[in-house]
Design a protein around this motif. Structure first.
Motif, PDB file in Angstrom:
ATOM      1  N   ALA A  77       0.824  -1.203   0.000  1.00 11.73           N
ATOM      2  CA  ALA A  77       0.000   0.000   0.000  1.00 11.73           C
ATOM      3  C   ALA A  77       0.858   1.252   0.000  1.00 11.73           C
ATOM      4  O   ALA A  77       1.968   1.264   0.532  1.00 11.73           O
ATOM      5  N   PRO A  78       0.342   2.333  -0.584  1.00  6.64           N
ATOM      6  CA  PRO A  78       1.062   3.603  -0.505  1.00  6.64           C
ATOM      7  C   PRO A  78       1.167   4.038   0.958  1.00  6.64           C
ATOM      8  O   PRO A  78       0.302   3.741   1.780  1.00  6.64           O
ATOM      9  N   SER A  79       2.210   4.730   1.275  1.00 12.58           N
ATOM     10  CA  SER A  79       2.373   5.248   2.632  1.00 12.58           C
ATOM     11  C   SER A  79       1.276   6.256   2.932  1.00 12.58           C
ATOM     12  O   SER A  79       0.880   7.048   2.081  1.00 12.58           O
ATOM     13  N   LEU A  80       0.779   6.235   4.166  1.00  9.08           N
ATOM     14  CA  LEU A  80      -0.237   7.200   4.564  1.00  9.08           C
ATOM     15  C   LEU A  80       0.306   8.620   4.465  1.00  9.08           C
ATOM     16  O   LEU A  80      -0.443   9.568   4.216  1.00  9.08           O
ATOM     17  N   ALA A  81       1.614   8.760   4.636  1.00  6.78           N
ATOM     18  CA  ALA A  81       2.217  10.087   4.524  1.00  6.78           C
ATOM     19  C   ALA A  81       1.996  10.685   3.138  1.00  6.78           C
ATOM     20  O   ALA A  81       1.869  11.902   2.985  1.00  6.78           O
ATOM     21  N   ALA A  82       1.937   9.829   2.110  1.00 12.43           N
ATOM     22  CA  ALA A  82       1.750  10.328   0.748  1.00 12.43           C
ATOM     23  C   ALA A  82       0.372  10.939   0.556  1.00 12.43           C
ATOM     24  O   ALA A  82       0.156  11.725  -0.369  1.00 12.43           O
ATOM     25  N   ALA A  83      -0.586  10.591   1.419  1.00  5.86           N
ATOM     26  CA  ALA A  83      -1.931  11.137   1.312  1.00  5.86           C
ATOM     27  C   ALA A  83      -2.055  12.494   1.991  1.00  5.86           C
ATOM     28  O   ALA A  83      -3.081  13.155   1.856  1.00  5.86           O
ATOM     29  N   GLY A  84      -1.031  12.906   2.720  1.00  9.79           N
ATOM     30  CA  GLY A  84      -1.066  14.190   3.394  1.00  9.79           C
ATOM     31  C   GLY A  84      -1.977  14.192   4.603  1.00  9.79           C
ATOM     32  O   GLY A  84      -2.524  13.167   5.011  1.00  9.79           O
ATOM     33  N   VAL A 391     -15.186  11.698  12.925  1.00  8.18           N
ATOM     34  CA  VAL A 391     -13.907  11.132  12.480  1.00  8.18           C
ATOM     35  C   VAL A 391     -13.636  11.573  11.048  1.00  8.18           C
ATOM     36  O   VAL A 391     -14.459  11.370  10.170  1.00  8.18           O
ATOM     37  N   MET A 392     -12.482  12.170  10.827  1.00  5.00           N
ATOM     38  CA  MET A 392     -12.091  12.554   9.469  1.00  5.00           C
ATOM     39  C   MET A 392     -11.325  11.417   8.818  1.00  5.00           C
ATOM     40  O   MET A 392     -10.451  10.797   9.449  1.00  5.00           O
ATOM     41  N   ASP A 393     -11.676  11.133   7.588  1.00  5.89           N
ATOM     42  CA  ASP A 393     -10.983  10.105   6.808  1.00  5.89           C
ATOM     43  C   ASP A 393     -10.860   8.799   7.591  1.00  5.89           C
ATOM     44  O   ASP A 393      -9.765   8.299   7.840  1.00  5.89           O
ATOM     45  N   ALA A 394     -12.012   8.262   7.966  1.00  2.00           N
ATOM     46  CA  ALA A 394     -12.023   7.033   8.757  1.00  2.00           C
ATOM     47  C   ALA A 394     -11.355   5.869   8.041  1.00  2.00           C
ATOM     48  O   ALA A 394     -10.878   4.928   8.679  1.00  2.00           O
ATOM     49  N   ALA A 395     -11.315   5.913   6.716  1.00  2.00           N
ATOM     50  CA  ALA A 395     -10.694   4.815   5.956  1.00  2.00           C
ATOM     51  C   ALA A 395      -9.200   5.031   5.746  1.00  2.00           C
ATOM     52  O   ALA A 395      -8.522   4.150   5.206  1.00  2.00           O
ATOM     53  N   GLY A 396      -8.695   6.183   6.133  1.00  5.22           N
ATOM     54  CA  GLY A 396      -7.276   6.470   5.928  1.00  5.22           C
ATOM     55  C   GLY A 396      -6.377   5.466   6.622  1.00  5.22           C
ATOM     56  O   GLY A 396      -6.585   5.130   7.787  1.00  5.22           O
ATOM     57  N   SER A 403      -4.579   1.624  -1.440  1.00  9.78           N
ATOM     58  CA  SER A 403      -4.170   1.045  -2.731  1.00  9.78           C
ATOM     59  C   SER A 403      -5.205   1.340  -3.801  1.00  9.78           C
ATOM     60  O   SER A 403      -4.867   1.748  -4.923  1.00  9.78           O
ATOM     61  N   LEU A 404      -6.487   1.141  -3.466  1.00 11.94           N
ATOM     62  CA  LEU A 404      -7.555   1.371  -4.434  1.00 11.94           C
ATOM     63  C   LEU A 404      -7.626   2.843  -4.826  1.00 11.94           C
ATOM     64  O   LEU A 404      -7.838   3.176  -6.005  1.00 11.94           O
ATOM     65  N   THR A 405      -7.427   3.741  -3.865  1.00 16.58           N
ATOM     66  CA  THR A 405      -7.428   5.174  -4.165  1.00 16.58           C
ATOM     67  C   THR A 405      -6.357   5.512  -5.189  1.00 16.58           C
ATOM     68  O   THR A 405      -6.611   6.214  -6.178  1.00 16.58           O
ATOM     69  N   GLY A 406      -5.143   4.987  -4.961  1.00 18.28           N
ATOM     70  CA  GLY A 406      -4.045   5.271  -5.876  1.00 18.28           C
ATOM     71  C   GLY A 406      -4.276   4.704  -7.262  1.00 18.28           C
ATOM     72  O   GLY A 406      -4.054   5.386  -8.276  1.00 18.28           O
ATOM     73  N   GLU A 407      -4.724   3.457  -7.338  1.00 24.29           N
ATOM     74  CA  GLU A 407      -4.958   2.833  -8.637  1.00 24.29           C
ATOM     75  C   GLU A 407      -6.100   3.519  -9.388  1.00 24.29           C
ATOM     76  O   GLU A 407      -6.039   3.705 -10.609  1.00 24.29           O
ATOM     77  N   LEU A 408      -7.139   3.897  -8.659  1.00 23.29           N
ATOM     78  CA  LEU A 408      -8.272   4.568  -9.288  1.00 23.29           C
ATOM     79  C   LEU A 408      -7.864   5.939  -9.816  1.00 23.29           C
ATOM     80  O   LEU A 408      -8.265   6.344 -10.919  1.00 23.29           O
ATOM     81  N   ALA A 409      -7.048   6.655  -9.059  1.00 15.74           N
ATOM     82  CA  ALA A 409      -6.565   7.963  -9.513  1.00 15.74           C
ATOM     83  C   ALA A 409      -5.748   7.820 -10.795  1.00 15.74           C
ATOM     84  O   ALA A 409      -5.877   8.639 -11.724  1.00 15.74           O
ATOM     85  N   ASP A 410      -4.913   6.801 -10.850  1.00 15.37           N
ATOM     86  CA  ASP A 410      -4.092   6.590 -12.043  1.00 15.37           C
ATOM     87  C   ASP A 410      -4.953   6.274 -13.264  1.00 15.37           C
ATOM     88  O   ASP A 410      -4.732   6.801 -14.364  1.00 15.37           O
ATOM     89  N   LYS A 411      -5.955   5.397 -13.086  1.00 13.39           N
ATOM     90  CA  LYS A 411      -6.848   5.048 -14.198  1.00 13.39           C
ATOM     91  C   LYS A 411      -7.641   6.266 -14.661  1.00 13.39           C
ATOM     92  O   LYS A 411      -7.820   6.499 -15.864  1.00 13.39           O
ATOM     93  N   ALA A 412      -8.135   7.056 -13.704  1.00  9.93           N
ATOM     94  CA  ALA A 412      -8.917   8.236 -14.048  1.00  9.93           C
ATOM     95  C   ALA A 412      -8.061   9.282 -14.752  1.00  9.93           C
ATOM     96  O   ALA A 412      -8.524   9.963 -15.679  1.00  9.93           O
TER      97      ALA A 412
END
Length: 622
Positions: A77-84, A391-396, A403-412
């Motif tokens: 998975a991408p590092s949580l730090a990369a999500a800011g 709770v902010m960003d409960a799925a963070g 992983s899904l967020t990153g892959e979806l962003a790339d496809k979009a």
């Protein structure tokens, strides 16, 4: 798409954390190979080859080609730090800073009744019982622009944000809203909401000419409209036309860029133009993709804004999430309450700023007070009783969601750049590029629904043949635009309509061979299948002669043999011949065992839609 350098975050927990903080400290860490071995042993009992890859056997691909795996780990998975951080670039974790998020999301209710008095009554009822903003459909199919003031009678415009959806009448409706505010002594600077200008979306939905110049005019007059958003990128138009998640995001980004150009051409700075655009996305009962979609949308828009030269603090995306209209059903509409609850949950966890829960009867006609109340209370349960707003960003940090967020962003991003190369969103809409893109997904989803790989509870699965119809005032016909407007259940619901409109309920005879233990499972499966078309099932048991007599007595011309493979080998051919002699014009068999005299087979991988259409045709149901 290119990643963004986030601000520094605290280090993530590691395996070296103090034992008192490690909940699994007393257990040896399992390896991936150990997990695979355990899963393979379970899969072997269900018929999966022992040498098959256990992860691959449990994986599947989305309509965007993203492989969904059964296991995700920190290493992948991408590092949580990369999500800011929430409220900071790249805004994956939310566009609102924590200190401003205490009140949770904006509860926005939609009003499309052309009767100003009824719209006003419904709006006031909503605001008095949980809603915090209003979404008004103005113009074709909705309120007359001249009735806007009457529809907003008693509404405190300095407290309740107003979102307009006026299509080709956006400029006229904007001026009307401004006049109403001035007549009531409300400073335009206190107005919140959106004027909703969406010329490209309007063209896609209605076929009207896309006058992007409206946005330039609104930008030139921007100071008159206080804190209102000027443009709305309504991506639900593309979701309702069958778009996948990445396609919805990619098209929305291309439309957003077109509006950003128009607003800056009208004199706004990039930062000011970004602050005047609102995005509207569909959320579905498929909660994790919906959560990831909203997170990915903010990441993509942050990148667009950065490339446009915007300041970091101005690169957030204001999101209005709407429970998907395409997922709603006319049949067994009560199940829609469950669908919209899950979708609202996903929108809240995904970080939407405003959320609209469509009433459960929206697909049938004009919603009644009860349906509107349930929609409002859905917000209340999730926002207050479930404390989602706390709770902010409960799925963070979820390895799967990140992983899904990153892959979806790339496809979009790939979809977005493809549309930009094609000349932009409007050109791609007019030349059919967008419809061709969505047609592939529409076809794939329709095939999944037809084969019941994508089940719809109450429609394709567990349909209640004798359900009482839910009556509502019908809505006016939807306009025809450049893109279709679909609902996932409509093909099966058409079959139910055929059956319900027949002079008498169509019947299929289930010929149950052998003892109960041999036929009960497949008889239940067959009944569930035929119920999806509104077909009643009559079950007959006994020897071949008794089955033939029972078939004649049923009055049907279609039969389905139901039993075990062993019983089929012993009695199915004889049974089929007896049923044919008794007048059966079509004989199905529940299973895949080849039997002479059978016309077709019903099983978990069959094309259920084709089977049911053929059955109704044979029964003479038009």
């Amino acid at each position: 798409m290119p990643a963004q350098p986030p601000e520094e975050l605290p280090a993530e927990p590691t395996a070296d954390a103090p034992a008192s903080l490690a909940l699994a400290a007393d257990f040896a860490p399992p390896s991936r190979d150990e997990w695979r071995a355990l899963v393979s042993a379970v899969l072997a009992k269900s018929g999966v080859a022992a040498d098959a890859d256990s992860e691959d056997a449990l994986s599947f691909d989305t309509y965007d080609g993203i492989r969904i795996r059964p296991l995700y780990t920190a290493e992948e998975a991408p590092s949580l730090a990369a999500a800011g951080r929430p409220g900071s670039p790249p805004f994956v974790r939310g566009a609102t800073r924590p200190a401003a998020a205490a009140i949770g999301w904006d509860v926005r209710t939609r009003h499309a009744d052309p009767d100003a008095k009824q719209s006003n009554d419904a709006a006031l009822a909503d605001l008095e019982t949980g809603a915090t903003s209003l979404w008004l459909v103005v113009g074709d199919g909705g309120l007359a622009v001249s009735d806007l003031g009457a529809a907003l009678e008693g509404v405190y415009l300095d407290l309740a944000p107003i979102a307009l959806e006026a299509g080709a009448h956006s400029l006229e409706a904007a001026q009307a809203l401004l006049r109403v505010a001035q007549q009531r002594g409300v400073d335009p600077a206190e107005l919140r909401g959106t004027l909703g200008a969406d010329p490209i979306g309007t063209r896609a939905r209605t076929g009207a000419e896309a006058d992007v110049g409206v946005l330039r005019t609104l930008a030139e007059q921007g100071t008159q409209f206080g804190g209102l958003h000027l443009a709305t990128v309504d991506a639900t138009v593309y979701a309702d036309a069958g778009a996948s998640d990445a396609q919805e995001l990619g098209i929305a980004t291309a439309v957003g860029v077109a509006y950003l150009r128009a607003l800056t051409d009208g004199g706004l700075s990039v930062d000011d133009a970004l602050a005047r655009v609102e995005f509207r996305f569909a959320v579905t009962a498929d909660q994790f993709p919906s959560i990831a979609k909203l997170r990915a949308a903010r990441r993509i828009w942050d990148r667009v804004a950065e490339l446009s030269g915007a300041a970091g603090a101005q690169r957030g995306q204001y999101q209005h999430a709407v429970t998907s209209a395409a997922m709603l059903t006319r049949r067994d509409p009560w199940v829609n309450m469950l669908r919209t609850t899950v979708a609202c949950f996903a929108a809240a966890v995904g970080g939407a700023d405003a959320i609209t829960v469509l009433p459960f009867d929206s697909a049938i006609g004009r919603s009644d007070d009860f349906a509107r109340r349930i929609a409002r209370n859905t917000h209340s349960v999730l926002h207050d009783e479930s404390s989602l707003a706390r709770v902010m960003d409960a799925a963070g940090g979820s390895w799967f969601v990140e992983s899904l967020t990153g892959e979806l962003a790339d496809k979009a991003w790939d979809v977005f750049t493809r549309l930009e190369k094609a000349g932009g969103a409007l050109a791609a809409l007019d030349d059919g590029t967008i419809d061709a893109l969505l047609a592939t997904t529409r076809s794939a989803r329709a095939d999944d629904i037809a084969h019941r790989r994508a089940p719809i509870t109450g429609v394709t699965e567990y349909a209640f043949v004798d359900e009482a119809p839910v009556e509502r005032v019908p809505l006016p016909p939807a306009p025809t635009g450049l893109l279709p407007r679909i609902r996932y259940a409509e093909d099966f619901e058409e079959l139910r309509d055929r059956a319900d409109n027949a002079p008498q309920r169509p019947i299929v005879f289930l010929a149950a061979l052998g003892p109960v233990a041999a036929h009960s499972a497949r008889a239940a499966f067959a009944a569930n299948l035929f119920h999806a078309a509104g077909i009643e099932c009559v079950t007959g048991t006994g020897d071949v002669e008794e089955l033939a007599r029972a078939f004649r007595a049923s009055g049907s011309t279609v039969a389905c043999l139901c039993s075990s493979d062993r019983m089929y080998g012993e009695a199915a051919a004889t049974g089929a011949a007896a049923l044919r002699a008794a007048g059966a014009e079509q004989i199905w068999l529940a299973g895949k065992t080849p039997i002479d005299g059978v016309d077709g087979y019903v099983h978990v991988r069959c094309d259920a839609l084709a089977v049911l259409r053929s059955t109704l045709d044979t029964l003479g149901v038009k």
